[in-house]
Design a protein around this motif. Structure first.
Motif, PDB file in Angstrom:
ATOM      1  N   ASN A  26     -60.296  -4.843  54.208  1.00 34.37           N
ATOM      2  CA  ASN A  26     -59.703  -4.949  52.876  1.00 34.37           C
ATOM      3  C   ASN A  26     -58.178  -5.030  52.904  1.00 34.37           C
ATOM      4  O   ASN A  26     -57.546  -5.161  51.862  1.00 34.37           O
ATOM      5  CB  ASN A  26     -60.116  -3.748  52.016  1.00 34.37           C
ATOM      6  N   GLY A  27     -57.602  -4.942  54.099  1.00 29.57           N
ATOM      7  CA  GLY A  27     -56.156  -5.049  54.216  1.00 29.57           C
ATOM      8  C   GLY A  27     -55.404  -3.763  53.956  1.00 29.57           C
ATOM      9  O   GLY A  27     -54.169  -3.776  53.833  1.00 29.57           O
ATOM     10  N   GLN A  28     -56.131  -2.620  53.850  1.00 31.49           N
ATOM     11  CA  GLN A  28     -55.445  -1.342  53.667  1.00 31.49           C
ATOM     12  C   GLN A  28     -54.688  -0.944  54.931  1.00 31.49           C
ATOM     13  O   GLN A  28     -53.722  -0.193  54.869  1.00 31.49           O
ATOM     14  CB  GLN A  28     -56.458  -0.257  53.274  1.00 31.49           C
ATOM     15  N   ASP A 131     -67.679 -11.108  47.850  1.00 30.37           N
ATOM     16  CA  ASP A 131     -69.089 -11.423  47.612  1.00 30.37           C
ATOM     17  C   ASP A 131     -69.442 -12.794  48.175  1.00 30.37           C
ATOM     18  O   ASP A 131     -70.521 -12.977  48.757  1.00 30.37           O
ATOM     19  CB  ASP A 131     -69.400 -11.394  46.109  1.00 30.37           C
ATOM     20  N   ILE A 132     -68.550 -13.750  48.003  1.00 29.87           N
ATOM     21  CA  ILE A 132     -68.804 -15.109  48.488  1.00 29.87           C
ATOM     22  C   ILE A 132     -68.799 -15.132  50.014  1.00 29.87           C
ATOM     23  O   ILE A 132     -69.641 -15.779  50.643  1.00 29.87           O
ATOM     24  CB  ILE A 132     -67.768 -16.090  47.905  1.00 29.87           C
ATOM     25  N   VAL A 133     -67.851 -14.419  50.622  1.00 32.43           N
ATOM     26  CA  VAL A 133     -67.797 -14.338  52.082  1.00 32.43           C
ATOM     27  C   VAL A 133     -69.095 -13.750  52.635  1.00 32.43           C
ATOM     28  O   VAL A 133     -69.638 -14.236  53.632  1.00 32.43           O
ATOM     29  CB  VAL A 133     -66.588 -13.492  52.541  1.00 32.43           C
ATOM     30  N   GLN A 134     -69.602 -12.710  51.996  1.00 32.21           N
ATOM     31  CA  GLN A 134     -70.848 -12.090  52.447  1.00 32.21           C
ATOM     32  C   GLN A 134     -72.020 -13.057  52.385  1.00 32.21           C
ATOM     33  O   GLN A 134     -72.881 -13.059  53.273  1.00 32.21           O
ATOM     34  CB  GLN A 134     -71.144 -10.836  51.616  1.00 32.21           C
ATOM     35  N   LEU A 135     -72.056 -13.890  51.364  1.00 31.69           N
ATOM     36  CA  LEU A 135     -73.131 -14.877  51.246  1.00 31.69           C
ATOM     37  C   LEU A 135     -72.973 -15.984  52.290  1.00 31.69           C
ATOM     38  O   LEU A 135     -73.967 -16.455  52.854  1.00 31.69           O
ATOM     39  CB  LEU A 135     -73.149 -15.464  49.830  1.00 31.69           C
ATOM     40  N   HIS A 136     -71.757 -16.395  52.555  1.00 32.65           N
ATOM     41  CA  HIS A 136     -71.530 -17.378  53.616  1.00 32.65           C
ATOM     42  C   HIS A 136     -71.954 -16.799  54.967  1.00 32.65           C
ATOM     43  O   HIS A 136     -72.539 -17.498  55.800  1.00 32.65           O
ATOM     44  CB  HIS A 136     -70.056 -17.781  53.664  1.00 32.65           C
ATOM     45  N   GLU A 137     -71.659 -15.533  55.146  1.00 31.91           N
ATOM     46  CA  GLU A 137     -72.057 -14.856  56.383  1.00 31.91           C
ATOM     47  C   GLU A 137     -73.584 -14.771  56.468  1.00 31.91           C
ATOM     48  O   GLU A 137     -74.167 -14.972  57.537  1.00 31.91           O
ATOM     49  CB  GLU A 137     -71.448 -13.455  56.395  1.00 31.91           C
ATOM     50  N   ALA A 138     -74.212 -14.474  55.347  1.00 34.76           N
ATOM     51  CA  ALA A 138     -75.675 -14.360  55.310  1.00 34.76           C
ATOM     52  C   ALA A 138     -76.335 -15.696  55.648  1.00 34.76           C
ATOM     53  O   ALA A 138     -77.402 -15.731  56.273  1.00 34.76           O
ATOM     54  CB  ALA A 138     -76.129 -13.888  53.933  1.00 34.76           C
ATOM     55  N   CYS A 166     -62.225 -12.849  60.850  1.00 35.69           N
ATOM     56  CA  CYS A 166     -61.713 -14.222  60.732  1.00 35.69           C
ATOM     57  C   CYS A 166     -62.099 -14.838  59.397  1.00 35.69           C
ATOM     58  O   CYS A 166     -61.289 -15.533  58.762  1.00 35.69           O
ATOM     59  CB  CYS A 166     -62.248 -15.089  61.874  1.00 35.69           C
ATOM     60  N   ARG A 167     -63.332 -14.604  58.966  1.00 36.45           N
ATOM     61  CA  ARG A 167     -63.778 -15.179  57.689  1.00 36.45           C
ATOM     62  C   ARG A 167     -62.900 -14.681  56.542  1.00 36.45           C
ATOM     63  O   ARG A 167     -62.502 -15.444  55.668  1.00 36.45           O
ATOM     64  CB  ARG A 167     -65.239 -14.796  57.426  1.00 36.45           C
ATOM     65  N   ILE A 168     -62.610 -13.383  56.542  1.00 37.06           N
ATOM     66  CA  ILE A 168     -61.783 -12.817  55.488  1.00 37.06           C
ATOM     67  C   ILE A 168     -60.361 -13.348  55.576  1.00 37.06           C
ATOM     68  O   ILE A 168     -59.728 -13.653  54.570  1.00 37.06           O
ATOM     69  CB  ILE A 168     -61.785 -11.274  55.593  1.00 37.06           C
ATOM     70  N   PHE A 169     -59.881 -13.471  56.804  1.00 40.13           N
ATOM     71  CA  PHE A 169     -58.494 -13.863  57.042  1.00 40.13           C
ATOM     72  C   PHE A 169     -58.201 -15.259  56.503  1.00 40.13           C
ATOM     73  O   PHE A 169     -57.151 -15.491  55.908  1.00 40.13           O
ATOM     74  CB  PHE A 169     -58.196 -13.813  58.546  1.00 40.13           C
ATOM     75  N   GLN A 216     -54.367 -22.978  60.837  1.00 42.48           N
ATOM     76  CA  GLN A 216     -53.348 -23.353  59.853  1.00 42.48           C
ATOM     77  C   GLN A 216     -52.882 -22.126  59.076  1.00 42.48           C
ATOM     78  O   GLN A 216     -51.680 -21.903  58.896  1.00 42.48           O
ATOM     79  CB  GLN A 216     -53.904 -24.389  58.889  1.00 42.48           C
ATOM     80  N   VAL A 217     -53.841 -21.318  58.612  1.00 42.50           N
ATOM     81  CA  VAL A 217     -53.503 -20.099  57.876  1.00 42.50           C
ATOM     82  C   VAL A 217     -52.730 -19.139  58.762  1.00 42.50           C
ATOM     83  O   VAL A 217     -51.749 -18.520  58.335  1.00 42.50           O
ATOM     84  CB  VAL A 217     -54.781 -19.423  57.341  1.00 42.50           C
ATOM     85  N   LEU A 218     -53.154 -19.024  60.004  1.00 39.66           N
ATOM     86  CA  LEU A 218     -52.480 -18.143  60.958  1.00 39.66           C
ATOM     87  C   LEU A 218     -51.046 -18.588  61.192  1.00 39.66           C
ATOM     88  O   LEU A 218     -50.123 -17.759  61.228  1.00 39.66           O
ATOM     89  CB  LEU A 218     -53.254 -18.137  62.284  1.00 39.66           C
ATOM     90  N   SER A 219     -50.842 -19.891  61.301  1.00 45.19           N
ATOM     91  CA  SER A 219     -49.501 -20.447  61.505  1.00 45.19           C
ATOM     92  C   SER A 219     -48.607 -20.174  60.296  1.00 45.19           C
ATOM     93  O   SER A 219     -47.453 -19.776  60.439  1.00 45.19           O
ATOM     94  CB  SER A 219     -49.593 -21.948  61.755  1.00 45.19           C
TER      95      SER A 219
END
Length: 224
Positions: A26-28, A131-138, A166-169, A216-219
């Motif tokens: 969660n980035g905490q 929620d969307i990330v979890q479904l993509h993971e599923a 990575c998915r969240i990032f 790209q996001v990492l850069s």
């Protein structure tokens, strides 16, 4: 006499493991941030022992990096890590989709389609990114299960925490969510028709696009 199972509460260290993992996701806790075992124990009002055990598990997941002098710090994603992780994903998930075309039952293929439908509805309703990330993971996990290869699944479990990280990032919702959904649909179409070669190519294209976007996001993040 009816049989039953007593539900036991999860051990303290496992509860803290799940809690700390979510705090990282969660980035905490930010990449590179030092995690103080004593402060965490005080924060949660417990002894240091369960916190220490939880941190050791997170080290195995590679979400925490141990340093003999400074203790633990949060994992920082690098371009090299991305390349290595996606090499593993490419090898295992293309095999999984190939096997799923051959081994999956009709019910399991329907299950993959249902996950895809739920993700489509979540995107249309603009549900939270998590929620969307979890479904993509599923979606990916359901394909892996449909491969009926226990050892393949076990190997991917070793890197699941980093894959989720990575998915969240690199996930930002909006157009990115829709792009992933289109690529997942292309994969599912080939699985449904049991066209293994085409399904492998669709999965390969999807992961190539994934890693390119992540880099790209990492850069962009590094430049800030």
């Amino acid at each position: 006499m009816n049989s039953f199972e007593i539900e036991r509460p999860a051990p303290y260290h496992m509860q803290f493991y799940e809690q700390l993992k979510q705090m990282i996701f969660n980035g905490q806790f930010q990449p590179g941030e030092r995690i103080n075992e004593t402060q965490l124990a005080k924060q949660f009002g417990v002894s240091r022992s369960p916190v220490r055990e939880a941190m050791r598990l997170l080290e195995k997941d590679e979400l925490l990096i141990a340093d003999p002098k400074s203790g633990y710090s949060v994992y920082t994603l690098t371009e090299r890590d991305v390349e290595e992780l996606y090499q593993v994903r490419m090898a295992l998930e293309t095999l999984a989709v190939k096997l799923a075309c051959k081994e999956a039952t009709d019910r399991e293929i329907d299950d993959i389609g249902q996950v895809l439908t739920k993700a489509d509805e979540a995107i249309k309703q603009q549900l939270p990114s998590q929620d969307i990330v979890q479904l993509h993971e599923a979606f990916h996990q359901t394909i892996i299960q449909a491969s009926h290869n226990h050892r393949l699944s076990k190997q991917l479990n070793h890197v699941n925490a980093l894959i989720h990280y990575c998915r969240i990032f690199h996930f930002s919702g909006g157009p990115r969510a829709e792009t992933i959904q289109k690529e997942h649909t292309a994969i599912f179409t080939q699985i449904k028709e049991r066209r293994a070669s085409e399904a492998v190519q669709a999965m390969t294209d999807h992961l190539i696009h994934d890693v390119a976007h992540l880099k790209q996001v990492l850069s962009e993040t590094t430049e800030k």
